[in-house]
Design a protein around this motif. Sequence first.
Motif, PDB file in Angstrom:
ATOM      1  N   GLN A  89       0.848  -1.188   0.000  1.00 62.09           N
ATOM      2  CA  GLN A  89       0.000   0.000   0.000  1.00 62.09           C
ATOM      3  C   GLN A  89       0.885   1.240   0.000  1.00 62.09           C
ATOM      4  O   GLN A  89       1.801   1.357   0.817  1.00 62.09           O
ATOM      5  N   ASP A 131      -8.262  -1.217  -5.160  1.00 62.87           N
ATOM      6  CA  ASP A 131      -8.170  -0.103  -4.208  1.00 62.87           C
ATOM      7  C   ASP A 131      -6.870   0.688  -4.320  1.00 62.87           C
ATOM      8  O   ASP A 131      -6.598   1.543  -3.481  1.00 62.87           O
ATOM      9  N   SER A 133      -3.811  -0.634  -4.182  1.00 66.56           N
ATOM     10  CA  SER A 133      -2.692  -1.392  -3.625  1.00 66.56           C
ATOM     11  C   SER A 133      -2.181  -2.376  -4.677  1.00 66.56           C
ATOM     12  O   SER A 133      -2.748  -2.501  -5.776  1.00 66.56           O
ATOM     13  N   GLN A 198      -3.911  -8.921   3.272  1.00 64.64           N
ATOM     14  CA  GLN A 198      -4.566  -7.612   3.351  1.00 64.64           C
ATOM     15  C   GLN A 198      -4.778  -7.186   4.802  1.00 64.64           C
ATOM     16  O   GLN A 198      -4.672  -5.996   5.120  1.00 64.64           O
ATOM     17  N   ILE A 199      -5.075  -8.143   5.680  1.00 62.00           N
ATOM     18  CA  ILE A 199      -5.198  -7.818   7.103  1.00 62.00           C
ATOM     19  C   ILE A 199      -3.868  -7.284   7.633  1.00 62.00           C
ATOM     20  O   ILE A 199      -3.825  -6.284   8.362  1.00 62.00           O
ATOM     21  N   GLU A 202      -3.272  -3.760   6.332  1.00 64.32           N
ATOM     22  CA  GLU A 202      -4.032  -2.762   7.084  1.00 64.32           C
ATOM     23  C   GLU A 202      -3.313  -2.403   8.384  1.00 64.32           C
ATOM     24  O   GLU A 202      -3.274  -1.233   8.785  1.00 64.32           O
ATOM     25  N   GLU A 203      -2.754  -3.407   9.043  1.00 66.26           N
ATOM     26  CA  GLU A 203      -2.020  -3.146  10.277  1.00 66.26           C
ATOM     27  C   GLU A 203      -0.769  -2.331   9.985  1.00 66.26           C
ATOM     28  O   GLU A 203      -0.422  -1.408  10.737  1.00 66.26           O
ATOM     29  N   ALA A 205      -0.389  -0.211   7.570  1.00 65.54           N
ATOM     30  CA  ALA A 205      -0.814   1.149   7.240  1.00 65.54           C
ATOM     31  C   ALA A 205      -1.150   1.960   8.483  1.00 65.54           C
ATOM     32  O   ALA A 205      -1.140   3.191   8.444  1.00 65.54           O
ATOM     33  N   ARG A 206      -1.446   1.297   9.579  1.00 66.86           N
ATOM     34  CA  ARG A 206      -1.732   1.987  10.843  1.00 66.86           C
ATOM     35  C   ARG A 206      -0.468   2.460  11.542  1.00 66.86           C
ATOM     36  O   ARG A 206      -0.539   3.163  12.543  1.00 66.86           O
ATOM     37  N   ARG A 223      -9.104  -7.413  13.616  1.00 64.31           N
ATOM     38  CA  ARG A 223      -9.883  -6.926  12.480  1.00 64.31           C
ATOM     39  C   ARG A 223     -11.358  -7.299  12.630  1.00 64.31           C
ATOM     40  O   ARG A 223     -12.248  -6.486  12.348  1.00 64.31           O
ATOM     41  N   ARG A 226     -12.836  -4.889  14.986  1.00 61.66           N
ATOM     42  CA  ARG A 226     -13.094  -3.587  14.352  1.00 61.66           C
ATOM     43  C   ARG A 226     -14.308  -3.661  13.440  1.00 61.66           C
ATOM     44  O   ARG A 226     -15.121  -2.730  13.395  1.00 61.66           O
ATOM     45  N   ASP A 227     -14.433  -4.771  12.698  1.00 58.51           N
ATOM     46  CA  ASP A 227     -15.585  -4.921  11.805  1.00 58.51           C
ATOM     47  C   ASP A 227     -16.892  -4.928  12.601  1.00 58.51           C
ATOM     48  O   ASP A 227     -17.894  -4.350  12.178  1.00 58.51           O
TER      49      ASP A 227
END
Length: 495
Positions: A89, A131, A133, A198-199, A202-203, A205-206, A223, A226-227
């Motif tokens: 990403q 998206d 990525s 992807q999970i 996402e981590e 990217a945080r 995740r 969070r969902d």
Amino acid sequence: MMFALSRGTITPWQIVALLPVLALATYWAWGEGALVGLAALLPPAVLAYGLVLRRTAPLSASDQVTQRLDWTLSDIAAKGGATGCLVIQFDNAAHLVDRVGRTRQCEVLAASIARLRGALRPGDMLYPMEDGSLAVALGATPRLDAEIMVRIAARLQLVAQQPVSLADGPTQVSCSIGFCHAQQLRHPGGRALLDAAQIAAEEAARHLPGAIRGYSDELARARADRDALRAGFSQAVDRGEIQAWFQPQLSTDSGEVSGLEALVRWQHPERGLLAPGSFLPAIEGSELMELLGQTMLAQACAALDELDRCGLRVPTVAVNFSAQELRDPQLADRLRWTLDRFKLAPSRLTVEVLESVVAGDGDEVIAANISRIAAMGCGVDLDDFGTGNASITAIRRFALNRLKIDRSFVSGVDVNRDQEKLVTAILSLAERLGLETLAEGVETPAEHALLAQLGCGHVQGYVVAKPMPVGDLVRWLTAHRDRQRAAIRIGVRAR
């Protein structure tokens, strides 16, 4: 029967739309018997044609990655080896669009893809995702573990982050990478492997910029958590579970309450009271952030109205707005409508903007919105000052009223000489720019006293009060007012 035209392929639904014309033509040409035969043959023909279209339709990027990984896993099952998936990403993709438009973003992405493909091994495949990525499906390799995956990710990151030469000069990009190797999954499959990568992405990217993270079951559970929070947030607003709590701000000159900051809390029916860090990551980037902003704004204005009716007038309340909300061209109108609804002057509302938003080379839409909000008469605070690397030029370009000094500079300012020098420099800068100052995260009387001595105009933190619901705030303000009146009477000679 052929259904192809020069301009494209006829869909089954288009065939159904033509049935009346086709039936009439068949009846005129061959009679009622042919019409009965057409009725029997046409439905299965249309169904078969639809299935052919479905089989021949181009696969999505996600399906292509899944298909490739499934093929590799089947090959590994027969011949041995291992595989994995990485998702890349670009950290500043939105920044590229904001500054120079989508054309330049596409140029940078194309150059990065070409470089990355050149760095892959034979058998590895790279896919641009929907998206923005990139997904890398690794070919079968004799041995693969977390350490090797980290090395692969680091190599790809090094290649991707090389400056890209464009017509107007070089552009620097950064990227975060998440990965998973098949041995980590109990039931490895192409889709499961891509989802796991992807999970992890996402981590990563945080934890910008340039983070690398591997998949783990803990990340998957986080995740899922969070969902679940995201799915229940809208209903929580309707049920009144999303609440504005308020933390007082004091003037260092008079000791009086100079304002409030509205801070969100979620009174979850199962998990108890949730702080923002527990659920904000779940809704960031979605339309739920706008719902949160509207909810906090309405509750903050309602609190001021209630305090006024109780005779506990507080000059202003501060509400935080995300970059996403600050890009909304209707934001200023929404603020004006809400203030009018509660019969509050614009000066009673302060909008807080994170320094990281201002520091991002400037977003013209955000700058224009802040200018409109300031022109209405609302205050504008630059939140977490000192953490976002905002330039003086950026600060001057935005219509700001006050700098909020981040707690990382305030902590221990009374005992740490370096901290004191940093705070003094910030206060001097604010004075020269004509801005007020507020120190947040003030926890001890000694920090409070030194900040006042250095010239900081306002303080906020546990030394004053913790965040509290509006009912507790009424009682706190009443007690604080009584203490102030008692202090004024000390030393006054009776006549």
